[in-house]
Write an enzyme that holds these catalytic residues in place. Structure first.
Site, PDB file in Angstrom:
ATOM      1  N   SER A  32      -5.742   5.448  -0.697  1.00  0.00           N
ATOM      2  CA  SER A  32      -5.546   4.008  -0.795  1.00  0.00           C
ATOM      3  C   SER A  32      -6.723   3.342  -1.505  1.00  0.00           C
ATOM      4  CB  SER A  32      -5.390   3.438   0.613  1.00  0.00           C
ATOM      5  OG  SER A  32      -5.052   2.076   0.540  1.00  0.00           O
ATOM      6  N   SER A  33      -6.419   2.544  -2.524  1.00  0.00           N
ATOM      7  CA  SER A  33      -7.482   1.827  -3.236  1.00  0.00           C
ATOM      8  C   SER A  33      -7.960   0.707  -2.332  1.00  0.00           C
ATOM      9  CB  SER A  33      -6.976   1.181  -4.517  1.00  0.00           C
ATOM     10  OG  SER A  33      -6.057   1.993  -5.169  1.00  0.00           O
TER      11      SER A  33
ATOM     12  N   GLU B  50      -0.770  -8.143   2.662  1.00  0.00           N
ATOM     13  CA  GLU B  50      -1.058  -7.370   3.874  1.00  0.00           C
ATOM     14  C   GLU B  50      -0.765  -8.179   5.122  1.00  0.00           C
ATOM     15  OE1 GLU B  50      -5.052  -5.858   3.826  1.00  0.00           O
ATOM     16  OE2 GLU B  50      -4.504  -4.256   2.435  1.00  0.00           O
TER      17      GLU B  50
ATOM     18  N   GLY C 108      -1.474  -5.247  -2.659  1.00  0.00           N
ATOM     19  CA  GLY C 108      -0.432  -6.220  -2.349  1.00  0.00           C
ATOM     20  C   GLY C 108      -0.701  -6.935  -1.041  1.00  0.00           C
TER      21      GLY C 108
ATOM     22  N   ASN D 109      -1.642   5.399   3.276  1.00  0.00           N
ATOM     23  CA  ASN D 109      -1.760   6.065   1.983  1.00  0.00           C
ATOM     24  C   ASN D 109      -3.015   6.946   1.999  1.00  0.00           C
ATOM     25  OD1 ASN D 109      -2.011   6.795  -0.689  1.00  0.00           O
ATOM     26  ND2 ASN D 109      -1.956   4.704  -1.515  1.00  0.00           N
TER      27      ASN D 109
ATOM     28  N   SER E  51       0.830  -1.197   0.000  1.00  0.00           N
ATOM     29  CA  SER E  51       0.000   0.000   0.000  1.00  0.00           C
ATOM     30  C   SER E  51       0.871   1.255   0.000  1.00  0.00           C
ATOM     31  CB  SER E  51      -0.908  -0.011   1.229  1.00  0.00           C
ATOM     32  OG  SER E  51      -1.714   1.129   1.212  1.00  0.00           O
ATOM     33  N   GLY E  52       0.567   2.177  -0.914  1.00  0.00           N
ATOM     34  CA  GLY E  52       1.323   3.419  -0.986  1.00  0.00           C
ATOM     35  C   GLY E  52       2.543   3.346  -1.893  1.00  0.00           C
TER      36      GLY E  52
ATOM     37  N   THR F 288      -1.499   2.474  -8.284  1.00  0.00           N
ATOM     38  CA  THR F 288      -2.594   3.152  -8.978  1.00  0.00           C
ATOM     39  C   THR F 288      -2.069   4.286  -9.854  1.00  0.00           C
ATOM     40  OG1 THR F 288      -4.053   2.538  -7.175  1.00  0.00           O
ATOM     41  CG2 THR F 288      -4.804   4.302  -8.607  1.00  0.00           C
TER      42      THR F 288
HETATM   43  P1  ATP Z   1      -2.792   1.279  -2.330  1.00  0.00           P
HETATM   44  O1  ATP Z   1      -2.448  -0.175  -2.347  1.00  0.00           O
HETATM   45  O2  ATP Z   1      -2.978   1.788  -0.925  1.00  0.00           O
HETATM   46  O3  ATP Z   1      -3.902   1.642  -3.233  1.00  0.00           O
HETATM   47  P2  ATP Z   1      -0.925   2.307  -4.294  1.00  0.00           P
HETATM   48  O4  ATP Z   1       0.223   1.386  -4.499  1.00  0.00           O
HETATM   49  O5  ATP Z   1      -2.000   2.269  -5.304  1.00  0.00           O
HETATM   50  O6  ATP Z   1      -1.469   2.079  -2.815  1.00  0.00           O
HETATM   51  P3  ATP Z   1      -0.745   5.075  -5.040  1.00  0.00           P
HETATM   52  O7  ATP Z   1      -2.051   5.536  -4.540  1.00  0.00           O
HETATM   53  O8  ATP Z   1      -0.582   4.818  -6.486  1.00  0.00           O
HETATM   54  O9  ATP Z   1      -0.306   3.776  -4.191  1.00  0.00           O
HETATM   55  O10 ATP Z   1       0.410   6.090  -4.622  1.00  0.00           O
HETATM   56  C1  ATP Z   1       0.435   6.740  -3.358  1.00  0.00           C
HETATM   57  C2  ATP Z   1       0.866   8.175  -3.534  1.00  0.00           C
HETATM   58  O11 ATP Z   1       2.220   8.221  -3.969  1.00  0.00           O
HETATM   59  C3  ATP Z   1       0.104   8.939  -4.599  1.00  0.00           C
HETATM   60  O12 ATP Z   1      -1.062   9.504  -4.086  1.00  0.00           O
HETATM   61  C4  ATP Z   1       1.111   9.994  -5.031  1.00  0.00           C
HETATM   62  O13 ATP Z   1       1.110  11.049  -4.106  1.00  0.00           O
HETATM   63  C5  ATP Z   1       2.443   9.295  -4.863  1.00  0.00           C
HETATM   64  N1  ATP Z   1       2.950   8.755  -6.152  1.00  0.00           N
HETATM   65  C6  ATP Z   1       2.914   7.486  -6.579  1.00  0.00           C
HETATM   66  N2  ATP Z   1       3.491   7.357  -7.798  1.00  0.00           N
HETATM   67  C7  ATP Z   1       3.899   8.587  -8.157  1.00  0.00           C
HETATM   68  C8  ATP Z   1       4.570   9.136  -9.313  1.00  0.00           C
HETATM   69  N3  ATP Z   1       4.952   8.379 -10.342  1.00  0.00           N
HETATM   70  N4  ATP Z   1       4.836  10.462  -9.321  1.00  0.00           N
HETATM   71  C9  ATP Z   1       4.467  11.228  -8.275  1.00  0.00           C
HETATM   72  N5  ATP Z   1       3.857  10.791  -7.168  1.00  0.00           N
HETATM   73  C10 ATP Z   1       3.562   9.474  -7.096  1.00  0.00           C
HETATM   74 MG    MG Z   2      -3.981   2.026  -5.231  1.00  0.00          MG
END
Ligand code: ATP
Ligand code: MG
Length: 771
Positions: free
Chosen positions: A225-226, A465, A463, A222, A176-177, A181
């Site tokens: 977070s999705s 947990e 991923g 996050n 997560s984070g 996404t």
């Molecule tokens: P989760 O499993 O909780 O959904 P995730 O892996 O989907 O987590 P994201 O929501 O994609 O995580 O990313 C978390 C934060 O990190 C985003 O809101 C953004 O602020 C930052 N971030 C991620 N990738 C980038 C990028 N390529 N450029 C800039 N900021 C990014």
């Molecule tokens: Mg996500």
């Protein structure tokens, strides 16, 4: 959280790249090259070897400190010329500190993407980096930039789809984070830019703000977070233009399966309660902050802090996010995907109904703890918003119809039963709403009937947990991750290794840890975790304790399983051990829907509740507990949540297996969600968990270039100076190899193919071109 907590190292690290290090170490110390030295805090520092005597070396560290250390503790570092290489495979010394350093070197220079052989590693920058936009898209399209990038992965996917007419998939993973996404959106942008033209690409991009509003929430790890998994399948026409798309979502807890295209997996309990410092789904806050006055009045909206479902966690806002502004973005996106104004209003009414449900309270009506709902504005508002009479709503929340023997009776509910019923209704409405929205989006993006073999799917699923307390949700998520990990393993390692073995070549077998044992622990019939859970769920007297005992009784000899004290058990997952608390497992697995609530919705005058009721009835024909069933009894025919989840997961895997996969591993460099900080230990653990270190090791220790004997003989035989006695392709090939003095360790002769180490074919080609 598994990766940040000091979780046990995954088993893949046992078979480590370090097995050849003792030889290399003596080389390093002899030549006095620079080495890695691990400080007591676990971080690696670059050390210069001053002198070596016996098994001891004197080293100097960058801060000037001089230490006497055991030579075995030094790990060779790469020459400066290899600093920041863009594919980890190019490193001469391929050890953990060198990999960590390479990624860190690049990260510090905003080069967040690095290849690990066939896998793309993406490190979350937590800030805007200047790597995106039309200029970059053009550059990757024209191949004028070659550095690793999501764009490059998307470009390869498009090319392979077009050339091979095989569907492609891009699979994100990471905790997560980590950026799954965001990375998925960046890939979608590239596909939209290259396949755009019909206008549908614009709609596809607009599904993101909608799904994020309804499916994402602020958690401790996050801010966005999705809370659902997503597979979006983007279809292309023969001319390479996007022709449509289809979204599948995966939500947990209440599995709502409508079509084969929906797998719904989500932590819906968030609707009715969330932890301190976390929020419910974004859309609730966006609606309360951004609804225009007429809508506010119509829905009787209050401020967020007046709703019990939202005010228990003491967290209403996200820094840097304007919920009111987001509301307008979502509304605009809904317009673009053709959700009518009228439907949008119904959606908002359902959201308001959920919020008001949480404020309904109950009064004791007798001394047996039975209750009825308090007839206040909450009850009135909910009834109005869903379109029913307050009396009927009250009955549905405080009584249950039962059939005992030949009689129908009405049982009054206790306070806790009534609260459970109310919360279950709120969750069902939200789940149905989410599912209905995805269905509307899919209608708008509808793919023509023709299946073209031209689609690219992007999978963004949460991923692995592991928390302090792990429940049924983590159990399902980790099971899914175990399957996805196997897909990754199979693709990258097993297929490769099997090819060597099939061709009978002498390749020192890499000790490759498959996770089949762990999957068997889940899936084996009748004595696997899922079967035993289902069996216990069908026993009317089954409880979490009897379930836990049954597991211990049947599975304790399984090396991936360990019974724990009380009601807990531990599973050895590929990414580490996780202890699950069985509290609530049976209830969540049975997922009983009470007919009374469904009946209530079906009687409502508003159209969404009616649709929800009929959907629930259709899907859950066998899962509904109502007057037809005995009190407390469960119907043995019904499909449990775990079983549905498993079959959905199998469907997903089947779909993925028919595609050429491209893997992106997202890495979170720190737990602060802030730029510039790179915690080595945290990164290392993620690299191990997602198999990046294994990929690099296996690819390099193998023979990545291959050519059949025939092709090789045909291509290079004219270079032969002497005639070969036998003209069969194998003899010709061997003669060529000898003539060019190719060292025996640089190639292997298989039954059908020749296998080469990296670089060898290049040398032969050079000779060929200059002859
Ligand atoms: P989760 O499993 O909780 O959904 P995730 O892996 O989907 O987590 P994201 O929501 O994609 O995580 O990313 C978390 C934060 O990190 C985003 O809101 C953004 O602020 C930052 N971030 C991620 N990738 C980038 C990028 N390529 N450029 C800039 N900021 C990014
Ligand atoms: Mg996500």
């Amino acid at each position: 959280d598994l990766v940040s907590a000091a979780a046990p190292l995954p088993s893949v690290s046992k078979s480590n790249i370090e097995h050849r290090w003792s030889d290399i170490t003596s080389y390093t110390t002899k030549k006095k090259v620079q080495s890695w030295f691990q400080l007591p805090n676990g971080n690696w520092e670059l050390a210069r070897i001053v002198k070596t005597a016996g098994s001891e070396s004197v080293i100097s560290l960058p801060d000037g400190k001089v230490l006497k250390v055991n030579s075995d503790s030094l790990i060779p570092a790469n020459p400066d010329i290899l600093d920041g290489v863009d594919d980890l495979m190019q490193l001469s010394f391929l050890n953990e500190p060198s990999v960590l350093f390479d990624l860190q070197y690049r990260y510090n220079r905003d080069m967040i993407y690095t290849k690990a052989g066939p896998v793309l590693v993406a490190i979350n920058p937590f800030k805007k980096v200047p790597l995106y936009g039309n200029n970059y898209i053009e550059a990757y399209k024209n191949k004028s930039i070659e550095s690793p990038h999501v764009y490059a992965i998307a470009d390869t996917a498009i090319r392979e789809m077009t050339q091979d007419e095989v569907n492609q998939s891009i699979i994100m993973s990471g905790e997560s984070g980590a950026g799954k996404t965001e990375t998925a959106k960046i890939a979608m942008q590239y596909l939209a830019a290259l396949g755009g033209g019909s206008g549908i690409e614009y709609e596809i991009l607009k599904t993101n703000p909608i799904l994020e509003a309804f499916g994402n929430a602020k958690t401790l790890r996050n801010d966005n977070s999705s809370r659902f998994g997503k597979l979006i399948e983007i279809h292309f026409s023969e001319t390479g233009k996007i022709s449509g798309a289809k979204i599948q979502t995966f939500l947990l807890e209440k599995v709502v399966l409508v079509t084969p295209f929906f797998i719904v997996l989500c932590h819906l309990s968030r609707v009715v309660q969330c932890a301190e410092g976390e929020r419910s789904y974004h859309i609730f806050y966006q609606l309360c902050a951004g609804a225009p006055r007429t809508l506010r009045e119509k829905l009787n909206l209050k401020d967020v802090n007046e709703y019990k479902y939202l005010n228990q966690s003491n967290c209403y806002s996200i820094s840097g996010v304007d919920d009111a502004e987001q509301f307008h973005i979502v509304k605009e996106a809904l317009d673009i995907v053709h959700v009518s104004e009228e439907d949008q209003e119904s959606v908002f009414a359902m959201l308001a109904a959920v919020l008001w449900l949480g404020n309904i309270s109950f009064n004791m009506i007798d001394n047996e703890n039975h209750v009825e709902a308090v007839a206040d504005e909450s009850l009135i508002n909910v009834a109005q918003l869903i379109g029913c009479e307050t009396v009927d709503l009250n009955l549905a929340l405080s009584t249950r119809k039962m059939r005992v023997g030949h009689d129908n009776i009405i049982q009054k509910l206790t306070l806790s039963q009534a609260i459970d019923t109310r919360d279950a209704l709120a969750k069902s409405i939200y789940a149905c709403l989410f599912e209905w929205l995805v269905e509307q989006i899919n209608k708008s993006l509808a793919v023509g009937k023709r299946r073209t073999g031209r689609s690219i799917s992007i999978l963004d699923i949460y991923g692995f947990e592991s928390f302090g307390r792990n429940s049924f949700e983590q159990f399902c998520i980790n099971y899914a991750n175990e399957r996805l990990q196997q897909h990754f393993n199979r693709h990258l390692f097993k297929l490769e290794q099997e090819e060597y073995i099939q061709d009978g070549i002498d390749w020192a077998k890499v000790d490759f840890d498959d996770n089949q044992d762990c999957l068997n622990l889940f899936e084996k019939k009748p004595l696997g975790l899922l079967s035993l859970l289902d069996e216990e769920s069908t026993f009317p007297n089954g409880t979490d304790i009897t379930f836990a005992n049954k597991l211990k009784q049947h599975l304790n000899s399984n090396p991936c399983f360990r019974g724990e004290r009380e009601k807990a058990f531990t599973v050895s997952h590929f990414a580490g051990e996780v202890t699950y608390d069985t509290t609530g497992f049976l209830e969540k697995n049975r997922d009983l829907l009470h007919l009374d609530s469904i009946q209530l919705l079906s009687l409502c005058l508003c159209h969404l509740p009616q649709i929800f009721a009929s959907n629930m009835l259709n899907q859950s024909e066998k899962t509904v507990v109502g007057p037809l069933h005995k009190a407390g009894g469960a119907d043995s025919q019904k499909l449990s949540v775990a079983t549905k989840f498993k079959s959905q997961l199998f469907q997903l895997m089947q779909r993925l297996e028919s595609t050429t996969p491209h893997f992106i591993r997202c890495i979170k460099p720190n737990n602060l969600q802030s730029p510039g900080s790179y915690e080595q230990g945290l990164v290392l653990q993620q690299l191990r968990c997602c198999g990046v270190l294994e990929v690099v090791r296996i690819s390099r220790s193998g023979f990545p270039s291959r050519m059949s004997h025939q092709k090789f003989a045909r291509r290079y035989c004219f270079l032969l100076l002497e005639n070969v006695a036998s003209q069969d392709p194998l003899s010709v090939s061997v003669a060529i190899l000898h003539q060019f003095n190719i060292l025996p360790e640089m190639y292997q002769v298989g039954y059908t193919k020749l296998f080469f180490r990296t670089g060898q074919i290049g040398i032969l080609e050079d000779t060929r071109n200059h002859t």
